[in-house]
Design a protein around this motif. Structure first.
Motif, short mmCIF file in Angstrom:
data_model
loop_
_atom_site.label_atom_id
_atom_site.label_comp_id
_atom_site.label_asym_id
_atom_site.label_seq_id
_atom_site.Cartn_x
_atom_site.Cartn_y
_atom_site.Cartn_z
N SER A 1 -6.79 10.93 -20.03
CA SER A 1 -7.48 10.17 -21.08
C SER A 1 -8.38 9.07 -20.52
O SER A 1 -8.87 8.23 -21.27
CB SER A 1 -6.45 9.55 -22.03
N GLY A 2 -8.57 9.05 -19.19
CA GLY A 2 -9.40 7.97 -18.63
C GLY A 2 -8.72 6.64 -18.83
O GLY A 2 -7.53 6.50 -18.59
N HIS A 3 -9.48 5.65 -19.28
CA HIS A 3 -8.92 4.31 -19.48
C HIS A 3 -8.30 4.13 -20.86
O HIS A 3 -7.75 3.07 -21.15
CB HIS A 3 -10.01 3.26 -19.28
N GLN A 4 -8.42 5.14 -21.70
CA GLN A 4 -7.97 4.97 -23.08
C GLN A 4 -6.54 5.46 -23.26
O GLN A 4 -6.20 6.55 -22.79
CB GLN A 4 -8.89 5.72 -24.05
N ASN B 1 1.97 1.80 -3.41
CA ASN B 1 0.83 2.32 -4.17
C ASN B 1 0.57 3.79 -3.86
O ASN B 1 0.27 4.58 -4.75
CB ASN B 1 -0.43 1.51 -3.86
N TYR C 1 0.84 -1.20 0.00
CA TYR C 1 0.00 0.00 0.00
C TYR C 1 0.87 1.25 0.00
O TYR C 1 0.55 2.24 -0.64
CB TYR C 1 -0.93 0.01 1.22
N GLN D 1 -9.70 2.84 -1.99
CA GLN D 1 -9.12 3.01 -3.32
C GLN D 1 -9.23 4.48 -3.67
O GLN D 1 -10.30 5.08 -3.55
CB GLN D 1 -9.86 2.16 -4.35
N SER E 1 2.85 5.92 -5.79
CA SER E 1 2.40 6.10 -7.18
C SER E 1 1.27 7.12 -7.27
O SER E 1 1.29 8.03 -8.11
CB SER E 1 1.87 4.79 -7.74
N ARG F 1 -8.92 5.87 -12.63
CA ARG F 1 -7.74 5.02 -12.35
C ARG F 1 -7.59 4.91 -10.84
O ARG F 1 -6.93 5.72 -10.22
CB ARG F 1 -6.50 5.63 -12.98
N LEU F 2 -8.23 3.89 -10.31
CA LEU F 2 -8.21 3.73 -8.85
C LEU F 2 -6.93 3.02 -8.42
O LEU F 2 -6.43 2.13 -9.11
CB LEU F 2 -9.42 2.91 -8.39
N ILE F 3 -6.40 3.45 -7.29
CA ILE F 3 -5.23 2.78 -6.71
C ILE F 3 -5.57 2.39 -5.29
O ILE F 3 -6.12 3.19 -4.53
CB ILE F 3 -3.99 3.71 -6.76
N GLN F 4 -5.22 1.11 -4.94
CA GLN F 4 -5.49 0.63 -3.58
C GLN F 4 -4.45 1.22 -2.65
O GLN F 4 -3.27 0.92 -2.73
CB GLN F 4 -5.39 -0.91 -3.58
N ARG G 1 2.06 7.95 -19.42
CA ARG G 1 0.63 7.85 -19.68
C ARG G 1 0.01 9.23 -19.87
O ARG G 1 0.41 10.18 -19.19
CB ARG G 1 -0.08 7.18 -18.49
#
Lengths: 559, 304
Positions: free
Chosen positions: B137-140, B65, B62, B170, B68, B161-164, B133
């Motif tokens: 752009s979201g997930h794209q 994470n 964690y 998240q 990040s 873009r969720l991060i735990q 990245r």
């Protein structure tokens, strides 16, 4: 008159000489295993009846006998069989205990490394290096499963080898005891009631050695022979005849070497493990049944549980090419070969008593969250099929038609089968060997939700979340919990066997001390006996000298 | 009770072996620094060590994470700061375009400057993070915004873009571009495009069309203001998230300390006690050896 003194002194010298020989025999055998100290039994000779009364005629040695109590020797043997059982069990289970000793070398660190890899992809789903690192950590996890399972397989091989050599020893002892029975019966018959002490010692030593290998019951016959029984009353030695055991692959589970009893006609009867108690053999069989099998099954449960639950989630996602995810891990398939299978299969070994096996059921782990660490036996009965859960002997269904669903397993219908056929079902036994990584292309990791883009990490997050979910054993345990339970079970059992073994060693030592207090040689005592018989010899010699002087006095009267 | 001579040997040797085994065990514990050499020494403790080690490793995960998430949110904050600066500049330009006496050529050069700012805004909205990245752009994995003033198209999606960052939390580590730059009613691209169009349309007629331009410009400034408001709102949300993960990080560090303490208590060898045990066991072993030799020397045969 002089004749009487001569005669008496000779009996004294003779008795003292036998006493010295016996003492010497005891001294020289002080370290001989199984030796019981011997002593002479002496009494007065029949006195001479005269006008002045009964005149003593010296000493007579009745016999030489050993200080022996069948009760005390029996106690030692009984304690020894139990002690050997525990020692052997401990030696075997210690291997598993040591294998799990280093927290870094067990499964935990590899499991953690694997989920770190998954987390990395969850943070950087678009990154090929991150994906590559997840694949590498998966390979590391799989090879840790292999290594641990391989160690279990080696321990099993070791048990099989030892069972075979122990059975060899038992057969040798049985033959030797039968041969000694023969000699002892002959010696008894020709010995005018004098015991053949050293032969008896040899035979009792063999009984003691035999008890180290397996618990036996000894029944002494009127003619002096021993009948020896093992297990549930199977005769191993009857008088001068020895029967034998044979170590051979268990037909119901060829992976394991089991024990067959070869009776008079040469026909073999397979003995159940549980019938053979005590001694090294009992220890080996109990270890395999109570500790090795469940431990390997438990490791397998972690492997197949992880593989299957991970695969299910992985298939719900999309990979980097926008293609639906496939299986991430390989599992055992219906033909027993590991591969990319949607549902894992159990290992099924068929066993037909009298006929050739006609068929086998397909058994799949359709709900891996309910699968237990137990093995099962399926029997074809006249009324259908009966399933026995081997861990607790319970019967989930009896005389029923297939298919059936039990403990997350689906046992499929099949045909044909014959009454009397049976199948051993091992859902997780080989799972830690069968697991593999199904994909090699990092792009094939399905990190995205269906229809998501390259930056979509939704499925990777769900995959990473599996680590902390109680998915196995009916939703009560995480992967780590399931592995920890293996460590805990082995630790508790090893400790239990160790502590019991220590107590048993103390008990054995006490029974040995009691037995030795009767039968053992004490060199100080023998030294005292040496002095005693030496003095007796010298006194008798002096007496003879006196007789000579007396006789000379008579001769001189005439000159 | 009679004592057999071999018993004296056997028991003497057995005791020395036991003493040696105990002594060796303490020695191994001292050498490895571990109280639990194998699970049998403390099955419950050994299992706890494994479980807590997993919690500790998860906690470390964690923390990684959080690192990040913190990086990408920090970058987003910087980008949004530049965007709000840019919008403020543009707003100033819009107001000066409405100043009395502005000439056509002045407006033209303003429009040219604004086209430059438009490209700059495009660049900011299409920023990439530390790992390459596109941030918005979201997930794209596509360039989020393309087009020219007045016709900007969003190619990304609304993916989060969720991060735990903790067992239960998240955090959204980025914001999809449409929601930041082209929110309904708060469209900075639209506002800037409109502004450029209005100024360019007014330039040829200058100074004649002043009143119309003034009305248009005030509408454009309102649009810019609502666009700026949205940017500031997102930026505030980024700040809140960074604060939250800072708190989670602190909490995680506390937890890590607790795990370390528990692990140490469970598995570390107590040297003070252990070394005294070692000395005692050694003394016991030496005593057993000495008495064994003494007893072996006692024999009636010595006097015969």
């Amino acid at each position: 008159m002089g004749d009487g003194i001569f005669g008496i002194s000779i009996t004294g010298m003779r008795a003292a000489q036998i006493g010295l020989s016996t003492t010497g025999h005891n001294i020289t055998n002080v370290s001989t295993p199984g030796f019981h100290r011997q002593e002479i039994i002496q009494s007065t000779n029949t006195p001479l009846r005269t006008g002045v009364g009964f005149i003593g005629q010296g000493v007579n040695v009745d016999t030489v006998r050993r200080a022996y109590s069948s009760y005390l020797d029996g106690q030692v043997n009984f304690a020894q069989a139990r002690s050997s059982y525990l020692d052997t069990y401990y030696a075997e289970i210690s291997q598993i205990d040591n294998m799990l000793a280093d927290p870094q070398a067990g499964l935990s660190s590899a499991l953690q490394g694997f989920f770190s890899g998954v987390n990395e992809v969850a943070v950087h789903p678009e990154s090929i290096p991150s994906r590559q690192s997840m694949l590498s950590s998966s390979e590391a996890l799989v090879s840790r499963f292999y290594a641990l399972n391989q160690r279990f397989a080696e321990i099993r091989d070791g048990v099989n080898t030892q069972v075979t050599s122990t059975v060899g020893l038992i057969n040798t002892y049985a033959r030797d005891i039968a041969a000694l029975n023969d000699q002892i019966v002959l010696a008894d018959a020709g010995g005018n009631g004098h015991p053949a002490n050293d032969l008896l010692d040899q035979r009792d030593t063999l009984i003691a050695e035999l008890n180290k290998e397996i618990n036996v019951t000894v029944v002494k016959q009127d003619d002096g022979g021993y009948n020896v029984f093992i297990g549930q009353g199977q005769a191993l030695v009857v008088g001068q005849q020895a029967l034998s055991l044979d170590a051979r692959p268990d037909p119901a589970n060829p992976e394991d070497i089991g024990i067959a009893y070869i009776s008079y006609g040469g026909s073999a009867q397979f003995l159940p493990d549980t019938a053979l108690n005590g001694g090294n053999l009992g220890g080996l069989l109990a270890f395999r049944r109570e500790s090795l099998d469940p431990s390997q099954n438990q490791l397998g449960l972690v492997a197949v549980g992880l593989a299957q639950t991970f695969n299910v989630q992985h298939r719900l996602g999309d990979d980097l090419n926008g293609v639906a995810g496939g299986n991430y891990f390989n599992v055992r398939g219906p033909t027993g070969i590991s591969g990319s299978n949607a549902v894992p299969s159990a290992k099924v070994v068929g066993y037909a008593l009298n006929n050739a096996l006609s068929g086998s059921p397909g058994v799949t782990l359709t709900d891996v969250t309910q699968v237990t660490t137990s093995d099962y036996r399926l029997d074809r009965t006249a009324g259908g099929f009966t399933l026995t859960r081997l861990s607790d002997g319970s019967i989930p269904f009896a005389n029923a038609a297939l298919p059936q669903v039990v403990d997350g397993l689906t046992i499929a219908a099949f045909a044909p089968s014959s009454v009397g056929d049976s199948w051993l079902i091992q859902p997780t036994r080989d799972a830690a060997k069968d697991i593999g990584v199904a994909i090699t292309d990092p792009a094939r990791i399905a990190a995205a939700a269906t229809g998501g883009g390259d930056y979509d990490n939704r499925n990777a997050l769900l995959l990473a979340g599996l680590q902390t979910q109680s998915l196995l054993q009916g939703g009560t345990a995480t992967y780590q919990n399931t592995y920890s339970q293996l460590v805990s079970d082995v630790g508790v059992k090893t400790r239990d066997i160790y502590v019991t073994g220590q107590a048993q060693a103390t008990l054995l030592s006490q029974t040995q001390a009691t037995q030795q207090s009767l039968s053992g040689v004490n060199l100080d005592e023998e030294a005292a006996n040496l002095l005693r018989y030496q003095m007796a010899y010298q006194a008798s010699g002096k007496m003879m000298q006196t007789a000579t002087v007396v006789f000379n006095t008579l001769l001189e009267l005439g000159s | 009770m009679r004592i057999s001579t071999s018993m004296i040997y056997d028991q003497g040797v057995a005791r020395m072996q036991q003493q040696t085994a105990d002594w060796l065990k303490t020695q191994q514990q001292a050498a490895s620094g571990r109280r639990i050499l194998s699970p049998q020494d403390d099955p419950v403790g050994a299992t706890r060590v494994l479980e807590i080690s997993q919690f500790k490793a998860l906690n470390q995960q964690y923390d990684v994470n959080i690192g990040s998430a913190n990086d990408t949110l920090g970058l987003e904050d910087t980008v949004l700061d530049s965007v709000s600066e840019l919008i403020r500049d543009v707003r100033t330009t819009a107001i000066s375009a409405g100043a009395p006496g502005v000439t056509g050529s002045q407006l033209t050069s303003m429009a040219t400057a604004l086209r430059g700012r438009f490209n700059e805004l495009m660049g900011l909205a299409n920023s990439r993070d530390g790992s390459g990245r596109y941030m918005f752009s979201g997930h794209q994995a596509v360039v989020p915004f393309t087009g020219v003033p007045g016709a900007v198209v969003y190619g990304g999606d609304a993916g989060q873009r969720l991060i735990q960052v903790s067992p239960t939390r998240q955090i959204d580590s980025s914001d999809a571009g449409a929601g930041v730059f082209q929110n309904p009613g708060a469209d900075v691209f639209g506002a800037l495009g409109q502004l450029i169009a209005d100024i360019e349309a007014a330039a040829p007629g200058m100074p004649g069309s002043q009143p119309a331009l003034a009305a248009n410009l005030s509408a454009d400034v309102a649009l810019l203001d609502s666009g700026l408001g949205r940017i500031l709102q997102v930026r505030a949300s980024v700040g809140t998230r960074m604060q939250e993960i800072a708190a989670i990080k602190l909490n995680g560090e506390d937890t890590a300390l607790q795990y370390d303490t528990t692990l140490s208590r469970l598995q570390d060898f107590d040297y003070a006690k252990g070394l005294s045990d070692l000395a005692r066991q050694q003394a016991g072993l030496e005593a057993a050896q000495k008495t064994f030799v003494k007893i072996q020397g006692l024999s009636l045969f010595n006097y015969l």
